[in-house]
Write an enzyme that holds these catalytic residues in place. Sequence first.
Site, PDB file in Angstrom:
ATOM      1  CB  THR A 121      15.385  38.087  23.520  1.00  0.00           C
ATOM      2  OG1 THR A 121      16.705  38.057  24.054  1.00  0.00           O
ATOM      3  CG2 THR A 121      14.598  36.909  24.045  1.00  0.00           C
ATOM      4  CB  SER A 173      21.435  31.880  32.448  1.00  0.00           C
ATOM      5  OG  SER A 173      22.222  31.546  31.315  1.00  0.00           O
ATOM      6  CE1 TYR A 187      23.107  36.415  32.342  1.00  0.00           C
ATOM      7  CE2 TYR A 187      23.956  34.551  31.110  1.00  0.00           C
ATOM      8  CZ  TYR A 187      22.902  35.350  31.489  1.00  0.00           C
ATOM      9  OH  TYR A 187      21.631  35.074  31.035  1.00  0.00           O
ATOM     10  CG  ASP A 224      11.111  47.059  31.000  1.00  0.00           C
ATOM     11  OD1 ASP A 224      11.148  45.903  30.539  1.00  0.00           O
ATOM     12  OD2 ASP A 224      12.025  47.885  30.847  1.00  0.00           O
ATOM     13  CE  LYS A 241      20.657  35.484  34.598  1.00  0.00           C
ATOM     14  NZ  LYS A 241      19.364  36.145  34.930  1.00  0.00           N
ATOM     15  CB  ILE A 250      11.931  35.972  27.949  1.00  0.00           C
ATOM     16  CG1 ILE A 250      12.972  35.317  27.026  1.00  0.00           C
ATOM     17  CG2 ILE A 250      11.224  34.933  28.797  1.00  0.00           C
ATOM     18  CD1 ILE A 250      14.187  34.739  27.765  1.00  0.00           C
TER      19      ILE A 250
HETATM   20  N1  LIG Z   1      17.814  35.717  25.688  1.00  0.00           N
HETATM   21  C1  LIG Z   1      18.502  34.669  26.103  1.00  0.00           C
HETATM   22  O1  LIG Z   1      19.059  33.900  25.318  1.00  0.00           O
HETATM   23  C2  LIG Z   1      18.598  34.376  27.575  1.00  0.00           C
HETATM   24  C3  LIG Z   1      19.200  33.181  27.983  1.00  0.00           C
HETATM   25  C4  LIG Z   1      19.319  32.895  29.333  1.00  0.00           C
HETATM   26  C5  LIG Z   1      18.800  33.775  30.259  1.00  0.00           C
HETATM   27  N2  LIG Z   1      18.208  34.950  29.850  1.00  0.00           N
HETATM   28  C6  LIG Z   1      17.722  35.852  30.877  1.00  0.00           C
HETATM   29  O2  LIG Z   1      16.440  36.366  30.547  1.00  0.00           O
HETATM   30  C7  LIG Z   1      16.304  37.663  31.145  1.00  0.00           C
HETATM   31  C8  LIG Z   1      15.910  38.744  30.164  1.00  0.00           C
HETATM   32  O3  LIG Z   1      16.383  38.437  28.968  1.00  0.00           O
HETATM   33  P1  LIG Z   1      15.643  38.890  27.632  1.00  0.00           P
HETATM   34  O4  LIG Z   1      16.382  38.160  26.582  1.00  0.00           O
HETATM   35  O5  LIG Z   1      14.168  38.778  27.745  1.00  0.00           O
HETATM   36  O6  LIG Z   1      16.118  40.452  27.594  1.00  0.00           O
HETATM   37  P2  LIG Z   1      15.586  41.746  26.876  1.00  0.00           P
HETATM   38  O7  LIG Z   1      16.749  42.652  26.738  1.00  0.00           O
HETATM   39  O8  LIG Z   1      14.800  41.411  25.641  1.00  0.00           O
HETATM   40  O9  LIG Z   1      14.587  42.352  27.949  1.00  0.00           O
HETATM   41  C9  LIG Z   1      15.026  42.810  29.170  1.00  0.00           C
HETATM   42  C10 LIG Z   1      14.076  43.893  29.685  1.00  0.00           C
HETATM   43  O10 LIG Z   1      14.499  44.232  31.018  1.00  0.00           O
HETATM   44  C11 LIG Z   1      14.448  45.640  31.175  1.00  0.00           C
HETATM   45  N3  LIG Z   1      15.389  46.032  32.233  1.00  0.00           N
HETATM   46  C12 LIG Z   1      16.741  45.988  32.166  1.00  0.00           C
HETATM   47  N4  LIG Z   1      17.269  46.428  33.338  1.00  0.00           N
HETATM   48  C13 LIG Z   1      16.210  46.750  34.136  1.00  0.00           C
HETATM   49  C14 LIG Z   1      16.112  47.266  35.463  1.00  0.00           C
HETATM   50  N5  LIG Z   1      17.192  47.537  36.174  1.00  0.00           N
HETATM   51  N6  LIG Z   1      14.879  47.440  35.988  1.00  0.00           N
HETATM   52  C15 LIG Z   1      13.778  47.176  35.256  1.00  0.00           C
HETATM   53  N7  LIG Z   1      13.804  46.708  33.995  1.00  0.00           N
HETATM   54  C16 LIG Z   1      15.018  46.497  33.437  1.00  0.00           C
HETATM   55  C17 LIG Z   1      14.790  46.207  29.808  1.00  0.00           C
HETATM   56  O11 LIG Z   1      14.293  47.542  29.652  1.00  0.00           O
HETATM   57  C18 LIG Z   1      14.116  45.189  28.868  1.00  0.00           C
HETATM   58  O12 LIG Z   1      12.788  45.586  28.549  1.00  0.00           O
HETATM   59  C19 LIG Z   1      17.618  37.972  31.834  1.00  0.00           C
HETATM   60  O13 LIG Z   1      17.536  37.604  33.197  1.00  0.00           O
HETATM   61  C20 LIG Z   1      18.586  37.079  31.074  1.00  0.00           C
HETATM   62  O14 LIG Z   1      19.754  36.813  31.818  1.00  0.00           O
HETATM   63  C21 LIG Z   1      18.095  35.262  28.529  1.00  0.00           C
END
Ligand SMILES: NC(=O)c1ccc[n+]([C@@H]2O[C@H](COP(=O)([O-])OP(=O)(O)OC[C@H]3O[C@@H](n4cnc5c(N)ncnc54)[C@H](O)[C@@H]3O)[C@@H](O)[C@H]2O)c1
Length: 265
Positions: free
Chosen positions: A193, A145, A158, A37, A162, A18
């Site tokens: 993702t 979330s 989680y 990141d 959140k 995202i």
């Molecule tokens: N994908 C879903 O369905 C979904 C649903 C609800 C909420 N979310 C939320 O969206 C957010 C990210 O999700 P995504 O699906 O894009 O994940 P993703 O795994 O595709 O991307 C996460 C990115 O964060 C980076 N990262 C992780 N820990 C880190 C840190 N300590 N410092 C800096 N960078 C860090 C990783 O290297 C990665 O590039 C989260 O907060 C997650 O809870 C996702």
Amino acid sequence: MERLQDKVAVITGAGSGIGRAAAQLMGREGARVVVADFDTAAAEETAALVEQAGGRALPVTVDVTEEGSIADMTAATVKEFGALHVLCNHVGGTNPRTDLDLLRMDMEEFHRAVARNVTSTLLGARYAIPHMIRAGGGSVINTASVAALVGDVLQTSYGAVKAAVVSITKSIAVQYGPQNVRCNAIAPGAVMTPALENNLPDSVIESLRNGNALPYLGSPEDIGHTMVFLASDESRYLTGQLLVVDGGMTMQSSAAPGRRAQLPG
Ligand SMILES: NC(=O)c1ccc[n+]([C@@H]2O[C@H](COP(=O)([O-])OP(=O)(O)OC[C@H]3O[C@@H](n4cnc5c(N)ncnc54)[C@H](O)[C@@H]3O)[C@@H](O)[C@H]2O)c1
């Protein structure tokens, strides 16, 4: 006119999923984007994608669980672009293998989850808001979330962290609204993702799809577009809100999928 012209936006976790989609969409709308990141190569890749599309981007390596690293990210932003108007506190999540039900959840994972989701959101805003006030206003966008809204059989940490993100969102909105700093949160539902695809079996992904009112799961861009809206002045009268972007997952009755089959014809 581009929707984010003259804005500087920091997005944490922009190396993937995202966050990457949001960086590309914001770059396309004229924002100068800080792609933050802890995966340096991934941040550089996203920044290159933004620039290839004609935008401006600065890759920054950050670990949002470290206060010093957040301070450095904020300083690098202002040094490069001279201001900071938008902060997307997007990093978050827990390890679904150890974040289980209350009796079996790993407490170490709980503390890590607080650092990754809650402390990071709080500190990100704490460093960014003084720059927003200096700029005459700004927008903090926190990623929550749907897990903050409903109970689940696992991922106890989680849901809790959140929900805390939603609470922090409201505090920031109240405290800095008078200085024209807005703060909103997004509650994504299931979004395709790497985080989701790599951690959930196909059967669970299928059941998530069946649980939506819409006939598909979300894409990173679906959340990215909402982030662009919250970053832009189009949402200037919106603050302290949680936007649920979940394909209708949480608003529909649990009986609805079964009852659909009862409909005549
Ligand atoms: N994908 C879903 O369905 C979904 C649903 C609800 C909420 N979310 C939320 O969206 C957010 C990210 O999700 P995504 O699906 O894009 O994940 P993703 O795994 O595709 O991307 C996460 C990115 O964060 C980076 N990262 C992780 N820990 C880190 C840190 N300590 N410092 C800096 N960078 C860090 C990783 O290297 C990665 O590039 C989260 O907060 C997650 O809870 C996702």
